[in-house]
Scaffold this active site. Structure first.
Site, PDB file in Angstrom:
ATOM      1  N   CYS A 140       4.208   4.264 -19.888  1.00 59.09           N
ATOM      2  CA  CYS A 140       3.784   4.482 -21.271  1.00 59.09           C
ATOM      3  C   CYS A 140       2.566   5.404 -21.326  1.00 59.09           C
ATOM      4  O   CYS A 140       1.678   5.305 -20.485  1.00 59.09           O
ATOM      5  CB  CYS A 140       3.434   3.199 -22.007  1.00 59.09           C
ATOM      6  SG  CYS A 140       4.799   2.075 -22.191  1.00 59.09           S
ATOM      7  N   ARG A 194       3.821   9.473 -15.477  1.00 58.25           N
ATOM      8  CA  ARG A 194       3.604   8.030 -15.445  1.00 58.25           C
ATOM      9  C   ARG A 194       4.899   7.245 -15.582  1.00 58.25           C
ATOM     10  O   ARG A 194       4.931   6.050 -15.333  1.00 58.25           O
ATOM     11  CB  ARG A 194       2.640   7.623 -16.566  1.00 58.25           C
ATOM     12  CG  ARG A 194       1.247   8.194 -16.391  1.00 58.25           C
ATOM     13  CD  ARG A 194       0.401   7.872 -17.595  1.00 58.25           C
ATOM     14  NE  ARG A 194       0.219   6.453 -17.733  1.00 58.25           N
ATOM     15  CZ  ARG A 194      -0.835   5.781 -17.301  1.00 58.25           C
ATOM     16  NH1 ARG A 194      -1.787   6.421 -16.688  1.00 58.25           N
ATOM     17  NH2 ARG A 194      -0.937   4.496 -17.476  1.00 58.25           N
ATOM     18  N   ASN A 207       0.439   0.779 -25.755  1.00 52.81           N
ATOM     19  CA  ASN A 207       0.708   0.585 -24.327  1.00 52.81           C
ATOM     20  C   ASN A 207       0.345  -0.849 -23.996  1.00 52.81           C
ATOM     21  O   ASN A 207      -0.696  -1.328 -24.461  1.00 52.81           O
ATOM     22  CB  ASN A 207      -0.191   1.475 -23.461  1.00 52.81           C
ATOM     23  CG  ASN A 207       0.276   2.904 -23.415  1.00 52.81           C
ATOM     24  OD1 ASN A 207       1.261   3.257 -24.054  1.00 52.81           O
ATOM     25  ND2 ASN A 207      -0.433   3.721 -22.664  1.00 52.81           N
ATOM     26  N   GLU A 246       6.525   1.625   4.449  1.00 48.47           N
ATOM     27  CA  GLU A 246       6.178   2.700   3.525  1.00 48.47           C
ATOM     28  C   GLU A 246       7.215   3.838   3.598  1.00 48.47           C
ATOM     29  O   GLU A 246       7.605   4.386   2.566  1.00 48.47           O
ATOM     30  CB  GLU A 246       4.760   3.215   3.837  1.00 48.47           C
ATOM     31  CG  GLU A 246       4.289   4.379   2.995  1.00 48.47           C
ATOM     32  CD  GLU A 246       4.255   4.122   1.483  1.00 48.47           C
ATOM     33  OE1 GLU A 246       4.472   2.978   1.051  1.00 48.47           O
ATOM     34  OE2 GLU A 246       4.034   5.093   0.738  1.00 48.47           O
ATOM     35  N   LYS A 294       9.317   5.046   0.353  1.00 48.72           N
ATOM     36  CA  LYS A 294       9.289   6.440  -0.112  1.00 48.72           C
ATOM     37  C   LYS A 294      10.711   6.939  -0.317  1.00 48.72           C
ATOM     38  O   LYS A 294      11.039   7.542  -1.326  1.00 48.72           O
ATOM     39  CB  LYS A 294       8.623   7.362   0.911  1.00 48.72           C
ATOM     40  CG  LYS A 294       7.162   7.595   0.959  1.00 48.72           C
ATOM     41  CD  LYS A 294       6.477   8.043  -0.259  1.00 48.72           C
ATOM     42  CE  LYS A 294       6.331   6.959  -1.233  1.00 48.72           C
ATOM     43  NZ  LYS A 294       5.233   6.279  -1.606  1.00 48.72           N
ATOM     44  N   GLU A 303      12.554   5.135  -3.261  1.00 44.21           N
ATOM     45  CA  GLU A 303      11.976   5.479  -4.574  1.00 44.21           C
ATOM     46  C   GLU A 303      12.559   6.776  -5.118  1.00 44.21           C
ATOM     47  O   GLU A 303      12.882   6.860  -6.297  1.00 44.21           O
ATOM     48  CB  GLU A 303      10.452   5.699  -4.442  1.00 44.21           C
ATOM     49  CG  GLU A 303       9.614   4.454  -4.526  1.00 44.21           C
ATOM     50  CD  GLU A 303       8.121   4.776  -4.395  1.00 44.21           C
ATOM     51  OE1 GLU A 303       7.347   4.204  -5.142  1.00 44.21           O
ATOM     52  OE2 GLU A 303       7.732   5.602  -3.534  1.00 44.21           O
ATOM     53  N   HIS A 358      18.103 -10.609  14.016  1.00 40.84           N
ATOM     54  CA  HIS A 358      18.241 -11.881  13.305  1.00 40.84           C
ATOM     55  C   HIS A 358      18.933 -11.680  11.963  1.00 40.84           C
ATOM     56  O   HIS A 358      18.732 -12.461  11.040  1.00 40.84           O
ATOM     57  CB  HIS A 358      16.865 -12.538  13.116  1.00 40.84           C
ATOM     58  CG  HIS A 358      16.213 -12.882  14.406  1.00 40.84           C
ATOM     59  ND1 HIS A 358      16.677 -13.873  15.225  1.00 40.84           N
ATOM     60  CD2 HIS A 358      15.158 -12.325  15.047  1.00 40.84           C
ATOM     61  CE1 HIS A 358      15.933 -13.938  16.309  1.00 40.84           C
ATOM     62  NE2 HIS A 358      15.005 -12.997  16.222  1.00 40.84           N
ATOM     63  N   LYS A 416       4.380   5.423 -12.574  1.00 42.01           N
ATOM     64  CA  LYS A 416       3.270   5.688 -11.662  1.00 42.01           C
ATOM     65  C   LYS A 416       2.288   4.523 -11.655  1.00 42.01           C
ATOM     66  O   LYS A 416       1.790   4.120 -10.618  1.00 42.01           O
ATOM     67  CB  LYS A 416       2.558   6.966 -12.110  1.00 42.01           C
ATOM     68  CG  LYS A 416       1.366   7.353 -11.272  1.00 42.01           C
ATOM     69  CD  LYS A 416       1.817   7.911  -9.952  1.00 42.01           C
ATOM     70  CE  LYS A 416       0.674   8.247  -9.022  1.00 42.01           C
ATOM     71  NZ  LYS A 416       1.140   8.266  -7.621  1.00 42.01           N
TER      72      LYS A 416
HETATM   73  C1  G6P Z   1       3.957   1.599  -8.791  1.00 44.78           C
HETATM   74  C2  G6P Z   1       4.077   2.967  -8.152  1.00 44.78           C
HETATM   75  C3  G6P Z   1       3.831   2.848  -6.658  1.00 44.78           C
HETATM   76  C4  G6P Z   1       2.468   2.217  -6.404  1.00 44.78           C
HETATM   77  C5  G6P Z   1       2.371   0.849  -7.086  1.00 44.78           C
HETATM   78  C6  G6P Z   1       0.958   0.304  -7.038  1.00 44.78           C
HETATM   79  O1  G6P Z   1       5.015   0.808  -8.388  1.00 44.78           O
HETATM   80  O2  G6P Z   1       5.346   3.528  -8.399  1.00 44.78           O
HETATM   81  O3  G6P Z   1       3.843   4.143  -6.073  1.00 44.78           O
HETATM   82  O4  G6P Z   1       2.278   2.072  -5.039  1.00 44.78           O
HETATM   83  O5  G6P Z   1       2.717   0.975  -8.469  1.00 44.78           O
HETATM   84  O6  G6P Z   1       0.128   1.122  -7.805  1.00 44.78           O
HETATM   85  P1  G6P Z   1      -1.429   1.224  -7.656  1.00 44.78           P
HETATM   86  O7  G6P Z   1      -1.851   2.214  -8.705  1.00 44.78           O
HETATM   87  O8  G6P Z   1      -1.976  -0.148  -7.911  1.00 44.78           O
HETATM   88  O9  G6P Z   1      -1.715   1.692  -6.277  1.00 44.78           O
END
Ligand code: G6P
Length: 608
Positions: free
Chosen positions: A2, A27, A101, A481, A485, A488, A504, A603
């Site tokens: 938002c 965002r 928001n 991670e 990535k 996502e 397992h 974001k």
């Molecule tokens: C969202 C984003 C991720 C991020 C997570 C935590 O899910 O898409 O990329 O790692 O939020 O966000 P922050 O701003 O708390 O690091």
């Protein structure tokens, strides 16, 4: 998640608002809307889908004349993405328009009461209750009505509001959802985030919780929740304007991947003084650090993954027991608080709702909270006892890269400093670690220069349906991670497994040609992971290995091997994440997807 942009001044409002919203697109959102006041009427246009649909619908704002307006990009929470559910929302008389928001948690109860009184709702949103409540409490004084609504709603909000009988005025308020006010010679702005107004001004006021603001051509007036006037100081944003633009790169993500050496340099070098690490900015006493019996790291998403690495590094170097929690789990699991413990909240945005709630939970139990945050002045930064800022600069791509890398660097520095103070490393060992830390940015530059190799490999895996990542120790933290990535932004199902755990369960899913990315950079665990590689190879997997040059024998077993330079084992993650970020990027690119704005993701997740 938002976005809000609003403008009042001497220029046409709609193009400025549409431009502001476009700068918040990163965002994440699914619909957009705008309301402009032409002095007589409030005109509203809303459209599902990308902002360009709204832009075309309003002919880039030309069809909505007026010098005062509010706009919104919505990420659906209550009610599906649709034109009707998009913001702004208006009351039945079309005299009040609201953008919001956040989440109104008690909206169902409020809605029921309003419906019993005869209010007719058109959308499924929680926000619409605000428009009706404002009507209910309005007696000609907007601030008084907003105040009454704020006293009655529960949840989080950043609001932009216009009242028909107050032309040339915008009202705004916030609680637990960011909102800023900007000003320049042509007018005044409201926005949920800095990039929306950075092209117009650097002069901003940060709204605090439960504050109200009234903007007109002549003034900006702030009030508290009791309607009392309050004074606020403007601050100057020192962001580099180009930092929020693509600067010749095809995508923000690729740009941000390339910005990692600089981001890490900016994060570590100002804190290295005379061959030592200076973290006095945190205000932690040495005695306090020596006494520490437990550290709890709490975060969401990639920040959580940085925390998993942080656990290995802090435990390994400073010998303090560390637990790592997902913020959404921590806040409801009734954790045990002990004396002499430290809570570390990790967050790029500093606004993630679950992380913020976990922080408050910890503080309510008198926990000492240190946060690792990228956005200065964000809620998490403001509410923490101490802040370790990562200086990654604005991160626009939804999939984080440079902020994550800086979070790793922050953990290395904390672990080294704590280890030095607790005497769990010798002076020689500390020096060796410091030298390795200083070298990381340069080593990352070297890895980035080999990106074509990764693109070549990624192009062979565009149609794959499942990918497994595996590793042990820090390589496992990294695999988490790398896998996130990829999923996502490429929408390929992938899972990260602690290599020893694979047999397992998940190994039953490995069949002829399944791609397994095996990360094996930790010397002490190398042979163990190699055994796991053999196990998956035997079941037909195609293995891409990631290791250091000293382990070239991996080529005897893996099908394709990528090498990263040597560094301290604890810091390996900073190097091995680079090929994995690039891999995810090139797979997404090759599949023709929207790399920077993956579907359904936001974001900054400012709602629970
Ligand atoms: C969202 C984003 C991720 C991020 C997570 C935590 O899910 O898409 O990329 O790692 O939020 O966000 P922050 O701003 O708390 O690091």
């Amino acid at each position: 998640m938002c976005g809000i942009a609003g403008y009042i001044g001497t220029k046409s409002a709609a193009p400025i608002i549409l431009d502001g919203l476009s700068r918040l697109e990163y965002r994440g959102y699914d619909s957009a809307g705008i309301a402009v006041f032409d002095g007589e009427k409030i005109h509203m246009k809303k459209a599902m889908g990308r902002l360009r649909v709204l832009d075309e619908l309003t002919r880039h704002g030309a069809d909505m004349p007026g010098f005062c307006g509010i706009g919104h990009t919505r990420w659906a929470t209550h009610g599906c993405p649709s034109d009707t559910n998009a913001h702004p929302h208006m009351n039945e008389e079309n005299t009040i328009a609201v953008v919001h928001n956040g989440i109104i948690e008690n909206y169902a109860r409020l809605k029921k009461r309003l419906e019993q009184k005869g209010c007719h709702f058109v959308s499924e949103t929680d926000t619409e209750v605000l428009a009706h409540m404002l009507t209910e409490y309005y007696n000609g004084d907007p601030v008084a009505a907003i105040e009454k609504v704020m006293h009655r709603v529960e949840g989080s909000y950043a609001l932009g509001i216009m009242f028909l009988d107050h032309p040339h005025h915008i009202y705004a308020a916030r609680k637990d959802s960011p909102l800023i006010v900007g000003t320049n010679d042509s007018g005044k702005f409201i926005a949920s985030d800095v990039p929306a107004i950075l092209h117009h001004t650097r002069n901003v006021y940060y709204m605090e919780n439960e504050e109200i603001v009234c903007l007109s051509n002549e003034h900006i007036r702030f009030f508290n929740i009791d309607g009392e006037a309050i004074a606020k100081e403007a601050v100057t944003i020192d962001w580099d304007i180009h930092a929020a633009e693509k600067g010749g790169y095809e995508h923000f993500m690729l740009k941000e991947i390339h910005e990692q050496p600089k981001a890490i340099r900016d994060t570590i070098f100002p804190r290295i003084k005379k061959d030592d690490i200076d973290l006095s900015e945190l205000g932690l006493e040495e005695a306090e650090i020596r006494r520490l019996k437990k550290i709890s790291i709490i975060a969401c998403g990639s920040a959580f993954h940085a925390g998993v690495t942080g656990k290995y590094v802090l435990e390994g170097l400073a010998r303090i027991p560390v637990e790592v929690d997902l913020a959404s789990e921590y806040r409801y699991r009734d954790p045990i608080y002990e004396r002499d413990s430290l809570v570390i909240i990790v967050s790029q945005s500093g606004e993630t709702a679950d992380s913020l709630a976990a922080l408050r939970e910890a503080k309510a139990h008198n926990g000492k909270v240190l946060s690792i945050v990228n956005v200065v002045g964000s809620s998490i930064a403001r509410e923490s006892d101490a802040v370790f800022y990562t200086w990654a600069g604005p991160e626009i791509a939804v999939a984080t890269t440079k902020a994550y890398s800086c979070q790793l660097a922050a953990f290395y520095m904390l672990a080294m400093k704590f280890a030095q103070i607790r005497r769990t490393v010798t002076a020689e060992r500390f020096d060796a670690l410091l030298n390795a830390l200083r070298l990381l940015p340069e080593q990352i530059e070297g890895l980035l220069s080999q990106k074509e190799k990764i693109q070549f490999f990624a192009n062979h895996y565009l149609a794959t349906e499942h990918i497994f990542f595996m590793g042990r120790g820090i390589d496992y933290a990294l695999s988490l991670e790398g896998s996130l990535k990829l999923k996502e932004i490429s929408y390929i199902h992938s899972e990260a497994y602690a290599a020893g755990e694979l047999k397992h369960g998940t190994i039953s899913l490995v069949e002829d040609g399944t791609l397994v990315v095996a990360v094996a950079t930790q010397d002490a665990l190398y042979s163990k992971t190699m055994s796991n590689i053999v196990e998956v190879k035997t079941r037909g997997a195609f293995v891409m290995g990631l290791t250091t040059l000293r382990h070239q024998d991996m080529e005897n077993c893996a099908d394709y091997v990528l090498y990263v330079p040597e560094t301290e084992n604890y810091f390996m993650g900073s190097l091995s994440i680079i090929p994995l970020q690039l891999f995810a990027y090139y797979v997404s690119l090759g599949r023709g997807l929207d790399v920077d704005k993956p579907r359904n993701l936001a974001k900054s997740v400012t709602v629970e």
